[in-house]
Design a protein around this motif. Structure first.
Motif, short mmCIF file in Angstrom:
data_model
loop_
_atom_site.label_atom_id
_atom_site.label_comp_id
_atom_site.label_asym_id
_atom_site.label_seq_id
_atom_site.Cartn_x
_atom_site.Cartn_y
_atom_site.Cartn_z
N SER A 116 0.98 -1.11 -0.12
CA SER A 116 0.02 -0.04 0.13
C SER A 116 0.77 1.07 -0.02
CB SER A 116 -0.91 0.03 1.13
OG SER A 116 -1.70 1.17 1.33
N ALA A 117 1.96 1.25 0.95
CA ALA A 117 2.97 2.30 0.96
C ALA A 117 3.53 2.67 -0.52
CB ALA A 117 3.78 2.24 2.08
N GLN A 118 3.99 1.45 -0.99
CA GLN A 118 4.54 1.72 -2.53
C GLN A 118 3.53 2.14 -3.40
OE1 GLN A 118 5.89 -2.35 -3.06
NE2 GLN A 118 7.87 -2.03 -1.93
N ASN A 119 2.22 1.80 -3.43
CA ASN A 119 1.57 2.17 -4.60
C ASN A 119 1.06 3.82 -4.29
OD1 ASN A 119 0.98 -0.21 -5.84
ND2 ASN A 119 -0.76 -0.99 -4.44
N ASP A 120 1.14 4.26 -2.92
CA ASP A 120 1.08 5.58 -2.68
C ASP A 120 2.08 6.44 -3.15
OD1 ASP A 120 -1.72 5.07 -1.55
OD2 ASP A 120 -0.84 5.12 0.42
N ALA A 121 3.30 5.93 -3.02
CA ALA A 121 4.48 6.85 -3.33
C ALA A 121 4.52 6.81 -4.98
CB ALA A 121 5.63 5.91 -2.75
N MET A 156 2.14 9.34 -6.28
CA MET A 156 2.58 10.64 -5.94
C MET A 156 3.48 11.16 -6.83
SD MET A 156 4.23 11.91 -2.42
CE MET A 156 3.01 11.57 -1.31
N TYR A 157 4.56 10.52 -7.09
CA TYR A 157 5.71 11.00 -8.12
C TYR A 157 5.66 10.57 -9.48
CZ TYR A 157 8.46 11.77 -3.60
OH TYR A 157 8.77 12.40 -2.42
N SER A 158 4.73 9.80 -9.84
CA SER A 158 4.45 9.37 -11.07
C SER A 158 4.36 10.45 -12.42
CB SER A 158 3.30 8.38 -11.42
OG SER A 158 3.24 8.03 -12.70
N PRO A 159 3.74 11.54 -11.85
CA PRO A 159 3.62 12.76 -12.96
C PRO A 159 5.09 13.27 -13.26
CG PRO A 159 1.88 13.00 -11.41
CD PRO A 159 2.79 11.86 -10.95
N TYR A 160 5.82 13.50 -12.05
CA TYR A 160 7.12 14.02 -12.04
C TYR A 160 8.20 12.93 -12.94
CZ TYR A 160 5.19 17.08 -8.82
OH TYR A 160 4.26 17.76 -7.85
N VAL A 161 8.04 11.76 -12.70
CA VAL A 161 8.75 10.83 -13.50
C VAL A 161 8.37 10.76 -15.01
CG1 VAL A 161 9.39 8.40 -13.67
CG2 VAL A 161 9.26 9.18 -11.47
N THR A 162 7.35 10.92 -15.14
CA THR A 162 6.90 10.99 -16.49
C THR A 162 7.49 12.14 -17.18
OG1 THR A 162 4.80 9.74 -16.21
CG2 THR A 162 4.75 10.99 -18.08
N GLY A 206 12.39 15.12 -13.18
CA GLY A 206 12.14 13.56 -13.37
C GLY A 206 13.21 12.55 -12.52
N LEU A 207 14.47 13.02 -12.69
CA LEU A 207 15.39 12.04 -12.12
C LEU A 207 15.27 12.27 -10.31
CD1 LEU A 207 17.97 10.24 -12.02
CD2 LEU A 207 19.43 12.27 -12.40
N ASN A 208 15.24 13.61 -10.00
CA ASN A 208 14.87 13.67 -8.68
C ASN A 208 13.81 12.94 -8.08
OD1 ASN A 208 17.27 15.39 -8.39
ND2 ASN A 208 16.25 17.18 -8.87
N ALA A 209 12.66 13.08 -8.97
CA ALA A 209 11.31 12.39 -8.56
C ALA A 209 11.68 10.73 -8.23
CB ALA A 209 10.31 12.54 -9.45
N THR A 210 12.45 10.51 -9.45
CA THR A 210 12.78 8.98 -9.32
C THR A 210 13.52 8.53 -8.04
OG1 THR A 210 12.93 8.99 -11.66
CG2 THR A 210 13.86 6.98 -10.62
N ASP A 211 14.55 9.32 -7.69
CA ASP A 211 15.45 8.95 -6.48
C ASP A 211 14.60 9.05 -5.29
OD1 ASP A 211 17.56 8.95 -7.86
OD2 ASP A 211 18.34 10.81 -7.86
N SER A 212 13.63 10.25 -5.17
CA SER A 212 12.79 10.18 -3.89
C SER A 212 11.97 9.10 -3.89
CB SER A 212 12.16 11.76 -4.01
OG SER A 212 12.86 12.72 -4.26
N LEU A 213 11.21 8.63 -4.86
CA LEU A 213 10.39 7.48 -4.98
C LEU A 213 11.06 6.28 -4.68
CD1 LEU A 213 7.81 6.05 -5.49
CD2 LEU A 213 8.53 5.82 -7.84
#
Length: 532
Positions: free
Chosen positions: A198-203, A206-212, A303-310
């Protein structure tokens, strides 16, 4: 079609390069000849030095071989003389030893015969006492063992039954507790896994638009730089850049400004106007492209920062939930283990009490039987000890008197033998030391003489080799200076021909440029992407 000025200048430059190359080749050929001469000098000098070294080594070998042979002869003679001395001394000592051994054997034989008679008398008395004592002890031990065996049999049966009951109870308790622990651990594992997912899906949400966005920016940069090799994709990316907000407007405004200035000066149809317009477009394109690329790179970094944060959030949440699950499972297991340990301790305490009671009864019975056996044995041993001490006292007195006489005779013989042997060995040692000292002095003298001669030969050869090497270095140094002069001359020639070439090229270019001024050409205005 090539420009005539360019053709003439190129032809002059090629001619200058050819002349410079010929001058450099002459210098290189001279230097190569000097280098070969240096190599031949080095080989000749090395050959002379090697021959000098071989001759010196042969002379040193002859000197050392002669000294070694002379020293070996002295040592052989000394060894023969010392061997003769040792042989004579050994024969003398052997004779003394044989006489002393014969005397000691006679004394020991008489003492041994007397001791044999005394020991036989004592052994007869001790054998009778030991036989009576052994028979009585065997009978008492058999009775005590029979009583103790009966007690042990009953005790063993009782302890075995109690142990079996306690083992069954503990086995059932451990089995039930282990099954319960396993069910609880699996339940907490399922809960922890659900929470982690559940925590992974929420994350991710949250970060999917920035990664895209970062992925699209990466694709645009790759297409713009032509990294994928797709020309159509690169053209489309470049068109997207030109269609970007603000770029085309800035280009149009810049062109109007340039054309207005040129029209005011009356140079609208001149080549200078076209050149100014082209320069302005080029500057605008460079500045806008860098800004456009920077904006794409910024989105890529988002996008890279969002991926690292995710990734960090997923790893952190998984680790926290895994630690909670591990601690909870450990606490449940520890509680159930303590419960199991308490129940097992209760069963073991009951068993231990029963076992202690049975063993105490057994120990009391065995102690009573052993006390009866000990009292009977002590009475028998007391009587036997009195008889034994009486017979041993007489036998010891006889043995001590005989051994004292035998020891005195042996000591006298051994002292005489030691004195004679010591005198002979001292004499042998003095003679051996004198021979060894004389031989060592002669051998050292011969070896020192040979080493001195070898040192002189080595020093002489080293001086000759040093002279040869110094001469070689002087010759090589002179050749090296000649090579440097040749190289300097070659460089000077090359510089001279380079100057001549530049001068001729400049004159030809000026002449052809002046000639071209007589021809008029209508300027043609070209834009950054084709005719305007």
């Amino acid at each position: 079609m090539c420009d005539p000025a360019t053709l003439v200048t190129s032809a002059i430059a090629v001619g200058g390069q050819v002349m410079s190359s010929r001058a450099a080749n002459k210098a290189n050929d001279a230097n190569a000849a000097l280098a070969q001469q240096n190599q031949q000098l080095a080989r000749d000098t090395q050959a002379r030095n090697e021959q000098l070294t071989l001759d010196q080594q042969a002379q040193n070998t002859q000197l050392l071989t002669g000294a070694r042979d002379a020293a070996g002869n002295l040592l052989t003679t000394n060894r023969d003389q010392v061997g003769n001395l040792y042989q004579g001394t050994a024969l003398a000592n052997q004779g003394l030893l044989e006489g002393n051994r014969a005397q000691n054997f006679d004394v020991l034989a008489g003492t041994r015969d007397a001791n044999t008679i005394t020991n036989a008398q004592e052994r007869a008395v001790q054998d009778g006492i030991a036989t009576n004592q052994r028979d009585f002890a065997v009978t008492q031990a058999q009775l005590a063992n029979a009583r103790n065996q009966a007690v042990l049999d009953g005790t063993t049966q009782g302890i075995t039954a109690e142990n079996r009951a306690a083992r069954d109870a503990n086995t059932a308790l451990y089995t039930n507790t282990g099954a319960q622990n396993q069910a609880d651990i699996l339940s907490y594992a399922d809960k922890a896994r659900g929470a982690i997912e559940s925590a992974q899906n929420d994350a991710r949400n949250m970060y999917s638009p920035y990664v895209t966005i970062g992925g699209k920016a990466t694709d645009a940069i790759s297409a713009l730089l032509g990294l994928g090799g797709d020309t159509n994709a690169q053209n489309q990316a470049f068109q997207n850049f030109r269609d970007s907000t603000g770029y085309q407007f800035q280009v149009n405004e810049a062109e109007r400004g340039v054309l207005g200035n040129q029209a005011a000066l009356g140079l609208l149809e001149s080549g200078a106007a076209a050149k100014a317009l082209q320069d302005r477009r080029q500057n605008m394109a460079n500045a806008s492209f860098g800004d456009y690329y920077g904006r794409l790179a910024g989105q890529q970094a988002v996008g890279l920062n969002a991926t690292d944060s995710l990734t960090s959030r997923l790893a952190s949440s998984a680790g926290d939930l895994a630690n909670i699950y591990s601690r909870t499972g450990s606490d449940l297991t520890a509680n159930r283990d303590r419960t199991t340990s308490g129940l097992a301790g209760t069963n073991n305490n009951y068993l231990s009490g029963m076992t202690d009671n049975i063993r105490n009864y057994q120990a009391g019975t065995v102690n009573n039987n052993n006390a009866l056996l000990a009292n009977t044995t002590n009475a028998t041993n007391t009587a036997a000890d009195a008889l034994t001490r009486s017979s041993q006292g007489y036998a010891n007195n006889q043995l001590n008197a005989q051994n004292t006489f035998s020891t005195g005779v042996q000591n006298n013989n051994n002292n005489y033998l030691a004195g004679m042997t010591g005198n002979n060995n001292a004499l042998l040692g003095g003679l051996t030391d004198n021979l060894n000292n004389t031989t060592g002095a002669l051998a050292n003298l011969q070896t020192g003489t040979a080493n001195s001669l070898a040192g002189l030969n080595t020093a002489s050869t080293g001086a000759l080799i040093g002279g040869n090497n110094a001469l070689l270095q002087n010759l090589i140094g002179g050749n090296g200076q000649m090579m440097q002069l040749n190289a300097a001359n070659g460089q000077n020639n090359a510089d001279m021909w380079g100057g001549i070439t530049n001068t001729l090229g400049g004159l030809a270019g000026n002449a052809l440029a002046n000639f071209g001024k007589t021809t008029t050409t209508k300027p043609r205005t070209n834009g950054l992407y084709g005719p305007v």
